[in-house]
Design a protein around this motif. Structure first.
Motif, short mmCIF file in Angstrom:
data_model
loop_
_atom_site.label_atom_id
_atom_site.label_comp_id
_atom_site.label_asym_id
_atom_site.label_seq_id
_atom_site.Cartn_x
_atom_site.Cartn_y
_atom_site.Cartn_z
N ALA C 141 -2.57 75.90 6.95
CA ALA C 141 -2.64 75.15 8.20
C ALA C 141 -4.06 75.14 8.72
CB ALA C 141 -1.69 75.76 9.24
N ALA C 144 -6.09 72.64 6.87
CA ALA C 144 -5.79 71.29 7.35
C ALA C 144 -6.51 71.05 8.68
CB ALA C 144 -4.28 71.11 7.52
N LEU C 158 -0.27 70.11 13.57
CA LEU C 158 -0.01 70.86 12.33
C LEU C 158 1.38 71.49 12.36
CD1 LEU C 158 -3.42 72.66 11.96
CD2 LEU C 158 -2.55 70.78 10.60
N GLU C 159 1.73 72.02 13.53
CA GLU C 159 3.03 72.66 13.70
C GLU C 159 4.16 71.70 13.31
OE1 GLU C 159 3.55 75.72 14.66
OE2 GLU C 159 5.65 75.74 15.24
N LYS C 161 3.95 68.95 11.61
CA LYS C 161 3.86 68.50 10.22
C LYS C 161 4.41 69.57 9.29
CE LYS C 161 -0.40 66.40 10.99
NZ LYS C 161 -1.72 66.07 10.49
N MET C 162 4.15 70.83 9.60
CA MET C 162 4.71 71.89 8.75
C MET C 162 6.22 71.88 8.82
SD MET C 162 2.08 75.04 9.40
CE MET C 162 2.99 76.26 8.46
N THR C 198 4.43 64.45 5.10
CA THR C 198 3.43 64.90 6.07
C THR C 198 2.13 64.11 5.95
OG1 THR C 198 2.84 66.63 4.55
CG2 THR C 198 4.34 67.21 6.31
N SER C 331 -0.75 70.35 5.13
CA SER C 331 0.24 70.99 6.01
C SER C 331 1.65 70.83 5.45
CB SER C 331 0.12 70.50 7.45
OG SER C 331 -0.14 69.14 7.52
N ALA C 334 2.00 73.61 3.11
CA ALA C 334 2.21 74.84 3.88
C ALA C 334 3.65 74.91 4.38
CB ALA C 334 1.23 74.89 5.06
N THR C 351 9.05 77.01 11.81
CA THR C 351 7.60 77.24 11.80
C THR C 351 7.20 78.27 12.86
OG1 THR C 351 7.51 75.25 13.12
CG2 THR C 351 6.81 75.06 10.85
N GLY C 355 1.81 76.80 12.81
CA GLY C 355 0.79 75.76 12.84
C GLY C 355 -0.26 76.04 13.88
N GLY C 358 -2.35 78.84 12.85
CA GLY C 358 -3.33 78.32 11.90
C GLY C 358 -4.56 77.77 12.62
#
Lengths: 403, 508, 433
Positions: C141, C144, C158-159, C161-162, C198, C331, C334, C351, C355, C358
């Motif tokens: 993360a 990314a 990111l959160e 997307k993970m 993602t 991500s 991840a 998650t 994210g 990260g």
């Protein structure tokens, strides 16, 4: 341009955003309706029709869940039977009940956005406020008169929520720690703290294995507005409306509000004008947390009656959507909260009656935020002419450069 | 190469920035392009460098028509641009900054061939006598050297036509002379140079031909051998201009601002003000002259309370303000016209009325006990708009939608709406048209004659000479000389601004 | 200044300077207090034995045992704290304190661990190997995030997307496994599908932020909320009752030939799930790409001063689009780790802030892949230790232990003052002429 058309223009984007969000939600329901879609090879019309029927059922359930059945309400009012009336108007009052914390959280987010701060952690502030109220009520139970407990609990909720908002504000002002990250992290911490507190037998409901507090209703309960059995709409809603008025007054009629707005648009210019930029951040975040905390407190000592981990249930997220939908105006927050309250309340019935999970609403909310924050999308989809440049309104959330 | 622009027209919403402009420059010649702010010089150059597309008109290079769809096309055609605000990445070193966009790569993963780039940069800097340390970080270089890096950037791309946009704005007179030497040697080597400026002396000194732009059109051409400053100024403004604003002699009174042995650090913690002594009396205008970046910004910020000081004393009207907040300083009757009005002086998305009360909102009559009297706010703001001749549709218009001159009028109106004993004006006329400049100067002189002490920071020699009763020249964080207004000339100011000290002799 | 760029750009003025000095002093005092605290702990539990063991070759084989007293470990921690505090106070804001912090953290962690274990023996190999495992999704993360912010775009999405990655990977992998029965194929297709989903989300984020100039924090929030909504919805509507669609074959550890035979290090570093190795490679490759290649030069220019890049003909917009799509792909990888390697299936909101953590690792690591990797390790270690302690039944409430990574994140983000700068133009829209 007349006031009416100007109002219409101003409302067009938010209204269409919600409509479009619901449309997309419907598409998602159709696409995940495997029971119907699996027959698409043999009976395409029936499959798609059935799936769309599912959407109609779902949104129908949502509608009646939110507003009840008008004929039934009329009939009940004519008979004058208390129990009937209560049953008939219950969906509407429940919508208002759902709207109450949304107003608080929406105001909380709006005030922080106005000051250029992204409070993403209203959930945590609300939960901790609720915890503060719960502990206060249980500690004071039987020691002081109920009205004192009532005031003390609300006060505790406000203070604790405010403290949880103060923290990211202070960190941002002093160290530059970005409030998006700190408020999110503090929300996780708040949830764990509540979980931890609810392990204590002093707070936990007797005999319960899950983290739920004792029923606070026997100790303290915000008085109901309509005294009919089964209705729980209480004066917390009125407090919410008063807070909207207060926030509006604060933002636009006081020098403190002027400072917050100035800091939201340009920290640098605010500093040159002799204002304390860090101070504005701290004040805005503290007020924001206090509002969210007060909302949480009013839930546990009023409409909900006990503290549990899913008390917030995404209210903080929804608050972001509705604050943006409202153009960060307190009056708009109330309207948007009523709408979201209806969606929330209706969404519950939708879950029960048509098996469509409530969480679809989060997806719809995300779309609503997206459409409101990127009005070009909505204009493109619905072929609306863009406003002349001079009319475009500025909100700090969309203009202020995040620090 | 010979460059010719024919009938270039560019329309922006509400502004015809370039209106059928035709110019030409021969190989090996320096074309001076003169015009005041907003005359369309920068637009024209952005068209030439491929950043904008003209609505109509043609560009010819050596007689061949070219169209530039993007900067790459312009660069390929041999046009190199040195922007007024340097286009260098501050955290890069010289090699990276110069090679960016024209990197050669070695095979693996598109690895940047740093060694090759470095070698070529060293060669070029030797060939053209552009002394630069190729491994130095851009943000650590003095502006004069950064400009050399910008020129290297153009040469690295084999530019035969070099466009310099207001290149002397940030240079000391000495550095400007160095730049002119470089320009002459480039021209002698066959490079065509277009030199854009609003400074009359400079075109007269370095250009082979002069073209004057006014309001998007070519107002005329001139031969530097025969033209005079006054002729050029009239061409540039379109009417007879008085280069000097009328003002009577100063009648200095008591000391209002007293600064003693002041030391202040900049954002990078380097000492920026290195022991400044300064006095400004009621009824006089003291100008801090100097090239940008010699500590003036930090000096003014320290006086206003915006920047903490390291050591030294500041008194305003007898009050010690070394540790005062900006609010406290302002309450002593100090008006501040900030250097960057767009960022610090105004809030674009607040209305004219709100901006009008931006630093006095907490006082009567605008508010009492923290609550606004909106009627009083509106009345006073409307009065201010009238008194200061601010051209705005209404007091509810967003300040950001006003023109630069009117924005500055809002700032001035606000600052002068209450009685002041000290005015701190940091480059208040930067970027304004001649009319607005005159307006600001008149207002400053008015305040002076009303008994205020004025401290004006300026980088423009014309302005310094026009309004200064006393002139303090700042160089490298120190006041290197103080001259009486009537003793100051381009020459002695220029020497001082380049760091030549007159010793203690002239310093008051 | 950034979603994440926590550089204190609160003011244009000189407050930054004063802050940097004050922050340095505060840090110095804080380090000194840590030293005193260590001495206190040493005196409190001096004689409690501390026993750590490390597997030499493989799990359950021979082990190297380190046996000492808790008090001695605390004294080492106290000395380290005193040294770092002294340096900080002497050198002020000029100290590269992040590097020195590692000198302080390492003995502190060991001492704290020993203290909490209160005489119970612990197998350090498992803790360390677990830290690398836990650090992997966080580090990815962070990578990314670095890509996005280096190009000039915030990426708080990111959160979300993970989460999308975890969900897509689990469902796709389950379906492919049901259809083919091939574990490797199912896993690879699952990962590919997660990355595709993602990557598209990254494209959406870029499109909203660039094309529609939507505030990048709001755009990220949209994706985070939407991801929770859509994955919860489908989980509840479909997967909850059809668990076979949420039962992917799980990714197993893979011993790297030769390297896993290294004594002590082998079992810690090279006997892990393949994701961990991909993480190592990613850190090395990205570092090279960002600092040594033409692509990296242009990426950094876009994030630092896009106008400078634009005037030499670099297409800043395209660079930002590509960076966000690439960040999306990473991500997704991840996220797929969470459901395919760590959890064994997708769970709602699984998650749990990784994210965002990260992003904190990215900031702590100074927007540098290697720095971010080490920062992720610290978070991974906190995670592992927490689960170890709750398994051993150490007398601290699990909820409080679980909050440690979040608190650490806040401290890290708040502690990053002045010295480390993020990309100067991150988060600002760029207008191409």
């Amino acid at each position: 341009m007349s006031r009416v058309t100007s109002l219409f223009r101003r409302a067009a984007i938010p209204v269409l955003s919600v409509v479009t969000g619901l449309l997309f939600g419907g598409i998602v329901i159709v696409l995940t309706d495997f029971d119907h879609l699996s027959q698409i090879g043999t009976d395409p019309v029936g499959a798609i029709g059935g799936a769309i029927g599912g959407v109609v059922d779902a949104y129908g359930a949502m509608l009646s869940g939110a507003f009840g059945d008008p004929t039934r309400i009329l009939t009940a009012l004519q008979t004058g039977d208390g129990a009937d009336i209560a049953k008939a108007i219950r969906p509407i009052t429940e919508t208002l009940v759902a709207a109450m914390p949304l107003i608080f959280a929406g105001l909380a987010v709006a005030i922080s956005f106005r000051a250029g701060m992204f409070n993403i952690g209203a959930d945590g502030q609300l939960l901790l406020g609720a915890l503060g109220a719960t502990i206060t009520a249980i500690v004071l139970a039987d020691k002081v008169p109920a009205p004192v407990i009532l005031v003390a609990s609300i006060g505790a909720a406000t203070v604790v929520g405010g403290a949880w908002g103060f923290l990211p504000g202070f960190l941002k002002a002093r160290t530059g720690a970005h409030e998006v990250i700190t408020t999110i992290m503090l929300t996780y911490v708040a949830k764990l703290l509540v979980f931890f507190a609810l392990r204590s037998p002093y707070l936990r409901a007797a005999g319960s294995t899950s983290p739920i507090s004792k029923d606070l209703t026997p100790i303290v309960d915000v008085p109901n507005i309509i005294n009919l059995p089964g209705l729980r709409l209480d004066y917390g809603f009125v407090v919410a409306l008063l807070m909207a008025v207060a926030v509006s007054w604060l933002l636009f009629k006081t020098t403190k509000g002027f400072e917050l707005r100035a800091a939201g648009f340009s920290l640098s210019a605010a500093r040159y004008a002799g204002m304390s930029a860090g101070g504005s951040m701290i004040v805005a975040m503290t007020l924001s947390g206090a509002l969210a905390g007060m909302g949480g407190g009013l839930m546990v000592i009023g409409t909900v009656g006990q503290l549990s981990l899913d008390l917030s249930n995404g209210i903080g997220f929804n608050a972001i959507a509705l604050a943006l939908l409202a153009g960060l105006r307190p009056s708009g927050v109330v309207l948007a909260a009523l709408l979201f309250g209806a969606l929330t309340q209706g969404g519950k019935l939708m879950g029960v009656e048509s098996g469509i999970p409530f969480d679809l609403l989060f997806f719809i909310m995300a779309l609503v935020i997206m459409f409101v924050a990127a009005p070009g999308l909505i204009r493109g989809m619905w072929r609306i002419k863009s406003k002349p440049a001079a009319e475009i309104e500025a909100t700090p959330a969309s203009k202020a450069t995040p620090a | 190469m010979r460059l010719e622009l024919r009938d270039i027209t560019k329309q922006f919403p509400g502004v015809l920035a370039n209106d059928r402009i035709s110019i030409s420059a021969d190989r090996g010649k320096v074309l001076g392009m003169l015009g005041e702010n907003g005359a369309g010089k920068t637009t024209l150059m952005n068209i030439l460098s491929g950043l904008y597309k003209p609505d109509s008109g043609q560009i010819f290079i050596d007689g061949e028509e070219r169209t530039f769809d993007d900067p790459v096309a312009a660069i390929r055609a041999g046009v190199g641009m040195v922007h007024q605000h340097f286009m260098l990445v501050p955290v890069f070193d010289v090699v990276e900054a110069v090679a960016l966009g024209a990197e050669t790569v070695t095979g693996f993963l598109g690895t940047f061939d740093r060694a090759a780039a470095r070698k070529r940069i060293v060669e070029l800097s030797e060939q053209y006598k552009l002394e630069v340390d190729p491994d130095a970080k851009i943000e650590n270089l003095p502006v004069g050297v950064r400009q050399r890096v910008e020129i290297l950037k153009a040469l690295y791309r084999h530019s035969d036509i070099l466009v310099l946009d207001e290149p002397s704005a940030v240079l000391t007179p000495y550095e400007t002379e160095e730049l002119f030497a470089i320009i002459r040697s480039l021209a002698a080597g066959g490079t065509t140079v277009i030199f854009i400026t609003h400074k009359l002396n400079e075109v007269l000194e370095v250009a082979d031909d002069i073209v004057v732009l006014r309001r998007g059109r070519v107002a005329g051409t001139a031969d530097p051998k025969s033209a005079t400053r006054q002729q050029l100024a009239n061409l540039m403004v379109g009417r007879d201009v008085e280069l000097i604003v009328p003002k009577g002699p100063a009648k200095p009174g008591d000391v209002v601002l007293h600064v003693e042995n002041l030391q202040v650090r900049d954002d990078r913690l380097e000492m920026a003000v290195k022991g400044v002594d300064l006095e400004v009396r009621a009824g006089e205008i003291v100008v801090i002259a100097g090239v940008q970046g010699n500590g003036q910004t930090e000096l003014v910020e320290a006086i206003t309370g915006l920047r903490p000081i390291d050591s030294g004393q500041i008194t305003i009207g007898g009050h010690h303000t070394e540790k005062s907040s900006p609010r406290h300083v302002s309450d002593l009757g100090v008006a501040h016209i900030p250097e960057d009005r767009g960022r610090d002086g105004l809030i674009d998305y607040m209305t004219v009325a709100e901006n009008y009360i931006l630093d006095s909102y907490h006082k009567a009559p605008y508010s009492r006990n923290g609550i606004f009297d909106l009627k009083a706010v509106r009345e006073r703001a409307a009065q201010g708009v009238k008194d200061f001749d601010i051209r705005t549709p209404s007091i509810d218009t967003y300040a950001g939608s006003l023109s630069g001159g009117n924005q500055q009028k809002v700032v001035v109106a606000r600052e002068f709406s209450v009685p002041v004993q000290l005015v701190l004006a940091a480059q208040p006329t930067r970027g304004l048209d001649v009319g607005s400049i005159e307006y600001i100067h008149r207002r400053l002189i008015e305040q002076r004659d009303g008994g205020a002490a004025i401290l004006l920071v300026s980088t423009e020699l014309d302005e310094v000479l026009a309004v200064g009763d006393r002139i303090a020249v700042m160089f490298d964080g120190k006041i290197v000389g103080i001259l009486a207004g009537e003793d100051a000339t381009y020459e002695n100011l220029g020497l001082l601004m380049g760091g030549a000290s007159f010793g203690g002799g002239l310093a008051a | 200044m950034t979603a994440t760029a926590a550089t204190a750009q609160i003011s244009g003025g000189g407050l930054a300077a004063r802050r940097a000095l004050r922050a340095a002093r505060v840090r110095g005092v804080a380090f000194a207090m840590l030293g005193l605290l260590a001495i206190y702990f040493a005196s409190a539990n001096f004689d409690v034995p501390a026993k750590f063991s490390l597997w030499i070759h493989e799990q359950g084989g021979d082990s190297a045992v380190l046996e000492t007293k808790v008090g001695l470990l605390w004294i080492v921690a106290a000395i380290a704290s005193a040294v770092v505090a002294g340096l900080q106070l002497l050198r002020g804001a000029g100290l590269r304190w992040r590097r020195w912090l590692l000198v302080l953290i390492a003995p502190w962690i060991v001492a704290l661990l020993a203290d909490l274990l209160a005489g119970k023996p612990a197998i350090l190999t498992n803790v360390l190997a677990g830290s690398f495992e836990q650090a992997t999704p966080i580090a990815m993360a962070a990578m990314a995030g670095i890509l996005s912010e280096r190009s000039g775009m915030f990426n708080i999405a990111l959160e979300g997307k993970m989460l999308i990655g975890a969900f897509t990977a689990s469902m796709t992998s389950s379906l492919v496994y049901i259809a083919t029965g091939n574990v490797l194929l199912a896993t690879l297709v699952g990962i590919a599908a997660a990355m595709a989903a993602t990557g598209l989300t990254g494209l959406l984020l870029a499109w909203l932020g660039i094309r529609h100039k939507m505030n990048q924090i709001i755009a990220g929030t949209v994706i985070n909320i939407g991801a929770v909504g859509i994955t919860n919805f489908i989980f509840l509507r479909l997967l909850q009752h059809n668990t076979q669609y949420n039962a992917p074959p799980s990714v197993q550890p893979f011993k790297l030939p030769f390297l896993s035979d290294l004594p002590v290090l082998g079992p810690i570093l090279f006997s892990a799930k393949p994701y961990v190795y991909v993480g190592y490679i990613m850190v090395i490759v990205l570092t090279y790409m960002i600092y040594r290649t033409r692509w990296g030069l242009r990426l950094r220019a876009s994030g630092e001063k896009p106008a400078a890049a634009g005037t030499v003909g670099i297409n800043v917009i395209a660079i930002r689009y590509r960076a966000l799509i690439l960040a999306g792909l990473i991500s997704g990888l991840a996220g797929s780790y969470l459901s395919l390697a760590a959890g064994g299936s997708f769970q709602m909101e699984m998650t749990a802030g990784k994210g965002f953590i990260g992003l904190a690792a990215m900031i702590f690591g100074g927007w540098h892949p290697v720095g971010a990797f080490f920062a992720s390790l610290v978070f991974g270690f906190a995670d592992t230790t927490q689960s170890l302690l709750s398994i051993l039944g150490v007398g601290v409430a699990p909820q409080l232990l679980a909050s440690v990574p979040y608190v650490v994140t806040i401290v890290v983000v708040a502690g990053v003052v002045g010295r480390v700068r993020g990309p100067a133009s991150a988060g600002l829209p760029y207008e191409q002429g």
